[in-house]
Design an enzyme around this catalytic site. Sequence first.
Site, mmCIF file in Angstrom:
data_model
loop_
_atom_site.group_PDB
_atom_site.id
_atom_site.type_symbol
_atom_site.label_atom_id
_atom_site.label_comp_id
_atom_site.label_asym_id
_atom_site.label_seq_id
_atom_site.Cartn_x
_atom_site.Cartn_y
_atom_site.Cartn_z
ATOM 1 C CE LYS A 16 -1.698 -3.725 3.083
ATOM 2 N NZ LYS A 16 -1.887 -4.988 2.333
ATOM 3 C CE1 TYR A 40 -4.462 -2.263 4.922
ATOM 4 C CE2 TYR A 40 -3.301 -0.193 4.579
ATOM 5 C CZ TYR A 40 -3.995 -1.276 4.070
ATOM 6 O OH TYR A 40 -4.203 -1.377 2.714
ATOM 7 C CB SER A 44 -0.841 -0.024 1.277
ATOM 8 O OG SER A 44 -1.419 1.244 1.524
HETATM 9 P P1 NAD Z 1 -11.647 -6.225 -0.546
HETATM 10 O O1 NAD Z 1 -12.307 -6.125 0.784
HETATM 11 O O2 NAD Z 1 -12.408 -5.830 -1.764
HETATM 12 O O3 NAD Z 1 -11.109 -7.709 -0.769
HETATM 13 C C1 NAD Z 1 -10.370 -8.384 0.215
HETATM 14 C C2 NAD Z 1 -10.600 -9.883 0.058
HETATM 15 O O4 NAD Z 1 -9.786 -10.554 1.034
HETATM 16 C C3 NAD Z 1 -12.058 -10.299 0.340
HETATM 17 O O5 NAD Z 1 -12.533 -11.116 -0.713
HETATM 18 C C4 NAD Z 1 -11.972 -11.060 1.650
HETATM 19 O O6 NAD Z 1 -12.918 -12.119 1.760
HETATM 20 C C5 NAD Z 1 -10.560 -11.615 1.576
HETATM 21 N N1 NAD Z 1 -10.022 -11.990 2.889
HETATM 22 C C6 NAD Z 1 -10.110 -11.296 4.057
HETATM 23 N N2 NAD Z 1 -9.533 -11.985 5.047
HETATM 24 C C7 NAD Z 1 -9.056 -13.129 4.499
HETATM 25 C C8 NAD Z 1 -8.351 -14.247 5.017
HETATM 26 N N3 NAD Z 1 -8.033 -14.345 6.319
HETATM 27 N N4 NAD Z 1 -8.009 -15.241 4.172
HETATM 28 C C9 NAD Z 1 -8.338 -15.170 2.858
HETATM 29 N N5 NAD Z 1 -9.018 -14.158 2.319
HETATM 30 C C10 NAD Z 1 -9.370 -13.142 3.129
HETATM 31 O O7 NAD Z 1 -10.311 -5.376 -0.391
HETATM 32 P P2 NAD Z 1 -9.286 -4.747 -1.450
HETATM 33 O O8 NAD Z 1 -9.388 -3.291 -1.333
HETATM 34 O O9 NAD Z 1 -9.400 -5.395 -2.779
HETATM 35 O O10 NAD Z 1 -7.909 -5.155 -0.757
HETATM 36 C C11 NAD Z 1 -7.033 -6.134 -1.260
HETATM 37 C C12 NAD Z 1 -5.621 -5.830 -0.777
HETATM 38 O O11 NAD Z 1 -5.218 -4.562 -1.306
HETATM 39 C C13 NAD Z 1 -5.486 -5.720 0.744
HETATM 40 O O12 NAD Z 1 -4.270 -6.322 1.144
HETATM 41 C C14 NAD Z 1 -5.431 -4.232 0.976
HETATM 42 O O13 NAD Z 1 -4.750 -3.890 2.153
HETATM 43 C C15 NAD Z 1 -4.702 -3.773 -0.254
HETATM 44 N N6 NAD Z 1 -4.861 -2.357 -0.589
HETATM 45 C C16 NAD Z 1 -6.098 -1.848 -0.850
HETATM 46 C C17 NAD Z 1 -6.202 -0.505 -1.164
HETATM 47 C C18 NAD Z 1 -7.531 0.114 -1.485
HETATM 48 O O14 NAD Z 1 -7.592 1.352 -1.520
HETATM 49 N N7 NAD Z 1 -8.580 -0.640 -1.708
HETATM 50 C C19 NAD Z 1 -5.071 0.307 -1.210
HETATM 51 C C20 NAD Z 1 -3.836 -0.242 -0.935
HETATM 52 C C21 NAD Z 1 -3.746 -1.578 -0.629
#
Ligand code: NAD
Length: 261
Positions: free
Chosen positions: A160, A156, A143
């Site tokens: 990260k 978080y 992130s």
């Molecule tokens: P999201 O909530 O859309 O998807 C996350 C997925 O992870 C879900 O399908 C959930 O069921 C699954 N999950 C949660 N806990 C789990 C576990 N213990 N085992 C297996 N699966 C599990 O979220 P997203 O925004 O797509 O996030 C995905 C990644 O991207 C994360 O690591 C998040 O920190 C990172 N990220 C997101 C953003 C953003 O702005 N959305 C920015 C930077 C980083």
Amino acid sequence: MARLDGKVALITGAASGIGKAIAELYAREGAAVAIADINQQAAAAAAAAIEAASGRAIGVAMDVTDEQAVDAGTDAVVRAFGHLDVLISNAGVQIVNPIESFPLADWKKMLAIHLDGAFLTTRAALRHMYKGDRGGTVIYMGSAHSHEASVLKAPYVTAKHGLLGLARTLAKEGAPHNVRSHVICPGFVRTPLVEKQIPEQARELGISEEEVIRNVMLKHTVDGVFTTLDDVAQVALFLAAFPSAALTGQSLLVSHGWHMQ
Ligand code: NAD
């Protein structure tokens, strides 16, 4: 020729958001994809949608914090598709609170999903990638918070940042086995994870939801624009398709200029 023809990718947290977008793009580029998620039903549905669009995909029930589930799920992917070339360690959640009142159980949950999950899936994948030094690519979903801090997000931000250490260590240990590693560091992308945070942060900070978007989430971008799912998926494609270890151990910010390194 598609850019990932013949490749097999295991993507955690791929039933939603960023992981799902990567799985869909990888499948369009010829990869067989394993949609690993704690939400088994959603994983199966995402895999079925890819198959319906003539891609190759399976859903895998996997809690990334569960050692047995990770090992068994990874082995099942190799049984289904023959080998494993790309791991995207992407599963993640967000819990916001100020440090002084952060429940220890929530702190531990965050580190377990983001760090134990990254370690366990990496270890399981390497057991296959190291065979005959076949190699592969491991991509961690970091992130902008792998490089920056924000209030209310102590575990978080800690986790990260920690992924950078794991990726750099893997770049060194994996090199003799032809394994490369990277961290993708997105800015804010409007996924369910982020949609949930907007009202939570507005409440915690005592500001409106519009102000959370403008003055918190996008404040440090160069143009006030959200990063998109496709932006992140295209970077994941570029890294997986890159032909040599000239590119390894790196973190790439996909963030509209939020944090320049
Ligand atoms: P999201 O909530 O859309 O998807 C996350 C997925 O992870 C879900 O399908 C959930 O069921 C699954 N999950 C949660 N806990 C789990 C576990 N213990 N085992 C297996 N699966 C599990 O979220 P997203 O925004 O797509 O996030 C995905 C990644 O991207 C994360 O690591 C998040 O920190 C990172 N990220 C997101 C953003 C953003 O702005 N959305 C920015 C930077 C980083």
